[in-house]
Design a protein around this motif. Structure first.
Motif, PDB file in Angstrom:
ATOM      1  N   GLN B  75      17.919 -52.552  12.860  1.00  0.00           N
ATOM      2  CA  GLN B  75      17.576 -51.998  14.057  1.00  0.00           C
ATOM      3  C   GLN B  75      16.355 -52.435  15.055  1.00  0.00           C
ATOM      4  OE1 GLN B  75      18.765 -47.839  12.599  1.00  0.00           O
ATOM      5  NE2 GLN B  75      18.742 -47.359  14.821  1.00  0.00           N
ATOM      6  N   ARG B  78      17.621 -55.564  16.437  1.00  0.00           N
ATOM      7  CA  ARG B  78      18.362 -55.613  17.837  1.00  0.00           C
ATOM      8  C   ARG B  78      17.783 -55.017  18.874  1.00  0.00           C
ATOM      9  NH1 ARG B  78      21.925 -53.268  14.043  1.00  0.00           N
ATOM     10  NH2 ARG B  78      21.834 -51.030  14.899  1.00  0.00           N
ATOM     11  N   ALA B  79      16.523 -54.483  18.755  1.00  0.00           N
ATOM     12  CA  ALA B  79      15.566 -53.961  19.661  1.00  0.00           C
ATOM     13  C   ALA B  79      14.819 -55.010  20.386  1.00  0.00           C
ATOM     14  CB  ALA B  79      14.863 -52.652  19.236  1.00  0.00           C
ATOM     15  N   TYR B 102      22.308 -47.182  30.586  1.00  0.00           N
ATOM     16  CA  TYR B 102      22.813 -46.404  29.281  1.00  0.00           C
ATOM     17  C   TYR B 102      22.296 -47.475  28.326  1.00  0.00           C
ATOM     18  CZ  TYR B 102      26.238 -45.860  25.696  1.00  0.00           C
ATOM     19  OH  TYR B 102      27.048 -45.721  24.544  1.00  0.00           O
ATOM     20  N   PHE B 103      22.264 -48.762  28.439  1.00  0.00           N
ATOM     21  CA  PHE B 103      21.707 -49.555  27.270  1.00  0.00           C
ATOM     22  C   PHE B 103      20.093 -49.435  27.222  1.00  0.00           C
ATOM     23  CE2 PHE B 103      25.964 -51.087  27.812  1.00  0.00           C
ATOM     24  CZ  PHE B 103      26.416 -51.054  26.349  1.00  0.00           C
ATOM     25  N   ARG B 105      18.438 -46.764  27.812  1.00  0.00           N
ATOM     26  CA  ARG B 105      18.250 -45.338  27.053  1.00  0.00           C
ATOM     27  C   ARG B 105      18.389 -45.763  25.578  1.00  0.00           C
ATOM     28  NH1 ARG B 105      21.738 -42.951  31.037  1.00  0.00           N
ATOM     29  NH2 ARG B 105      20.055 -42.314  32.959  1.00  0.00           N
ATOM     30  N   LEU B 106      19.541 -46.428  25.119  1.00  0.00           N
ATOM     31  CA  LEU B 106      19.765 -46.827  23.593  1.00  0.00           C
ATOM     32  C   LEU B 106      18.601 -47.647  23.227  1.00  0.00           C
ATOM     33  CD1 LEU B 106      23.615 -47.458  23.547  1.00  0.00           C
ATOM     34  CD2 LEU B 106      22.311 -45.614  22.691  1.00  0.00           C
ATOM     35  N   ASN B 107      17.840 -48.288  24.101  1.00  0.00           N
ATOM     36  CA  ASN B 107      16.816 -49.100  23.786  1.00  0.00           C
ATOM     37  C   ASN B 107      15.430 -48.335  23.750  1.00  0.00           C
ATOM     38  OD1 ASN B 107      16.988 -52.135  23.112  1.00  0.00           O
ATOM     39  ND2 ASN B 107      18.510 -51.973  24.962  1.00  0.00           N
TER      40      ASN B 107
END
Lengths: 397, 247
Positions: B75, B78-79, B102-103, B105-107
């Motif tokens: 994880q 990927r960040a 959206y992406f 926020r996921l980050n």
């Protein structure tokens, strides 16, 4: 697992879902429209058909009409029959030119007048509904005739008619009108709502898995910092939401439709009035929660395995049959809830929903079924999550 | 930076048996450098990049990205990366703004930062005019811009770009090339794959030639020229890969 990320994925999926016309149709529009169309349509069709059948003139062939002049002329007067001159009654019956044929035995009237018995033969085709109905009408006609002959003969012999009927049987239906209405609903609603919960979640489930693979958005999501567990949870919750919303909309639509069409019910079901206890509806929705969880995770797992939308659809069609058949037990007489059946998924929910809608609350069974379905759903969710971690499933070529 | 240690990936194929898609790959990519991957279709470029982005798990070996291990801290890896390939498409029913947010926020970006970063990126990529338009209503050039914004919204130190110019028109390709150059100026570590020789020649500080899962040669263009004894990159490439692939 980070609940914030699950929430982000969930809300995005729901937003995306609500913008998909197919999902909106299967989730909201179909359940709202299906029940009124089905119930109004079916009941008015049935009433119309029954009325038409009553009015319809039945062409029949009479053989040996001269043997029973009185009865023959009575038949000629009867507007529901039309006597046609066909020589080969068997062929005519086969070709549907006539609905039945009659044969009076020789000296029919003479035998009756002499106080003996005589024979009438009715030829009909039991595999043809119109012929079957015509034979029934003829049957009734001759029963009335027989009755009048018997009365006449008894009169001559000065015997009271009651001698023939020493026991009088009288049946009275004590079921309250509400129960009669609930009975119709209890048969159909569990089955329909369980199917709808599945079909309402089907498009979202495909769209969120195989659809993402096909469009190439799955990899975009997988390279984000969200973990596979967070992705699975977000997607599962979104599909579950679709399933539950469809169930609630279906229930509402069916209850309202049934309630507003009670006049039709009166014509169909001996004065049944529809009403259902709000507590029943509440328990129904509560019991639908684990069932929707189970359905959603099975749908997700199967469609995740597929590479494309089309492939997913071909996996899910057999699933529909697997669910439809056991859900049908609510239709079948003699299937009663038992401790053993309470552990069989789908069947248990279908049976307990039927009981609940009839106003019978076996709290033990309700709790047991809620629990057992929750356990099955948890296993299914666990499997879905494992599948999301498998490269062979995500990147199947 | 990116460093791989005997990174390997094998697949089981029913017909062809075991396939070594990536075979003991060792490479190092430094910040402020552009590292190019050259290979034919099916050489293993995409698999190698998927391993680095942790979408696939290696069969053996590992890699460290910005100090994070791809096996034990996927994880965090990927960040720290921005990953773009022809397989990373966009959600058709979201708008350009919604997609990028959206992406973000996921980050883990907060809403204030998301607003600031999206404003910046939409301006830089000249995307203001279609900010609230749905992705399925965008042209392929516009989509590519949204994809780029999606890739770098969290300001990653490392960019992994798998054939980013594949199937794009000249103008859009040029935008991508400019984007890669700019990333280098910002001291990012850029790993990108291509099978277009002149793109690699123009851009790359270092080049690796990959064939049938194996890295055949790594180095600067000058170093490759010296060792192989040929001047043009396409000649060097053909020499390394083997002439049997020519027809």
């Amino acid at each position: 697992m980070n609940s914030k990320k699950v929430k982000i994925i969930y809300f995005k999926e729901v937003k995306d879902m609500l913008r998909d016309r197919r999902t909106l149709i299967s989730m909201i529009l179909v359940p709202i429209l299906l029940f009124p169309i089905l119930m109004f349509g079916m009941s008015s069709l049935m009433i119309k058909m029954t009325k038409q059948a009553a009015k319809r003139v039945n062409p029949i062939v009479v053989i040996g009409g001269d043997n029973a002049p009185a009865l023959f002329s009575q038949l000629k007067m009867d507007k529901s029959f039309e006597i046609v001159p066909e020589s080969d009654y068997q062929a005519a019956l086969k070709d549907k030119k006539i609905t039945a044929a009659l044969e009076f035995s020789t000296d029919f009237e003479k035998k009756i007048d002499a106080g003996n018995s005589a024979q009438i033969k009715i030829y009909y085709d039991a595999a043809e509904i119109r012929s079957e109905m015509a034979s029934g009408k003829l049957d009734n006609l001759f029963k009335a005739f027989q009755d009048s002959v018997v009365t006449e003969r008894l009169k001559v012999k000065k015997v009271d008619r009651s001698l023939l009927h020493p026991v009088k049987v009288q049946k009275e239906n004590l079921a309250p009108k509400e129960k009669m209405g609930g009975f119709f609903l209890a048969m159909f609603l569990p089955y329909m709502i369980m199917i709808m919960a599945l079909t309402g979640a089907m498009y979202p489930a495909i769209d969120l898995t195989a659809g993402e693979k096909e469009r190439g958005t799955m990899e975009t999501l997988l390279v984000s910092p969200a973990s596979r567990g967070e992705i699975t949870s977000g997607k599962f919750l979104a599909v579950f939401t679709a399933s539950l919303i469809t169930s609630i909309v279906s229930t509402g639509s069916m209850v309202i439709t049934a309630g507003s069409s009670f006049t039709r019910f009166e014509e169909m079901g001996k004065g049944a009035v529809f009403s259902v206890n709000p507590l029943s509806i509440l328990i129904l929705i509560l019991l639908m929660i684990p069932y929707c969880c189970l359905a959603s995770s099975i749908l997700l797992s199967l469609s995740l395995f597929a590479k494309s939308y089309k492939e997913a659809q071909s996996y899910l069609s057999p699933l529909l049959i697997v669910i439809i058949l056991p859900a049908m037990v609510s239709f079948l007489p003699g299937f009663e809830l038992s401790a053993r059946l309470a552990f069989i998924p789908v069947i248990n929910t279908s049976l307990v929903l039927k009981e609940v809608l009839l106003g019978t609350y076996h709290w033990g069974f309700i709790g047991l079924i809620f629990l057992s379905t929750t356990i099955y759903a948890s296993i299914a969710i666990f499997i879905t999550r494992r599948l999301f971690e498998r490269e062979q499933v995500l990147f199947r070529t | 930076m990116i460093k791989t240690f005997n990174l390997s990936k094998t697949f089981q194929d029913k017909k062809r048996g075991e396939i070594r898609a990536v075979d003991k790959a060792n490479l190092e990519c430094q910040p402020g450098k552009i590292f190019g991957f050259l290979g034919l279709n099916g050489a293993g470029k995409t698999t190698l990049m998927r391993l680095l982005s942790t979408v696939l798990k290696p069969t053996s070996g590992t890699a460290k990205i910005n100090g994070f291990d791809i096996l034990s801290e996927p994880q965090k890896v990927r960040a720290n990366i921005g990953f773009l390939s022809s397989d990373t498409a966009l959600y058709p029913r979201l708008t350009a703004q919604e997609t990028v947010a959206y992406f973000a926020r996921l980050n883990g970006l907060d809403e204030d930062l998301i607003r600031k970063r999206t404003d910046e990126l939409f301006k830089v990529f000249d995307m203001e005019s279609f900010r609230d338009r749905r992705v399925d209503k965008l042209s392929s050039g516009m989509k590519q811009k949204v994809s780029l914004a999606r890739t770098i919204i969290h300001n990653p130190k490392i960019l992994i770009l798998d054939e980013p110019t594949l199937g794009l028109d000249v103008i859009t390709s040029r935008n991508i090339i400019q984007f890669i150059r700019k990333a280098k100026e910002e001291d990012k570590c850029v790993l990108f794959s291509t099978h277009i020789m002149y793109e690699a020649e123009k851009l790359c500080d270092e080049i690796a030639v990959i064939h049938q899962g194996k890295i055949l040669a790594v180095g600067t263009l000058e170093k490759l020229r010296d060792t192989i004894g040929l001047k043009n990159l396409d000649e060097i490439f053909v020499k390394l890969v083997g002439e049997e692939h020519e027809f």
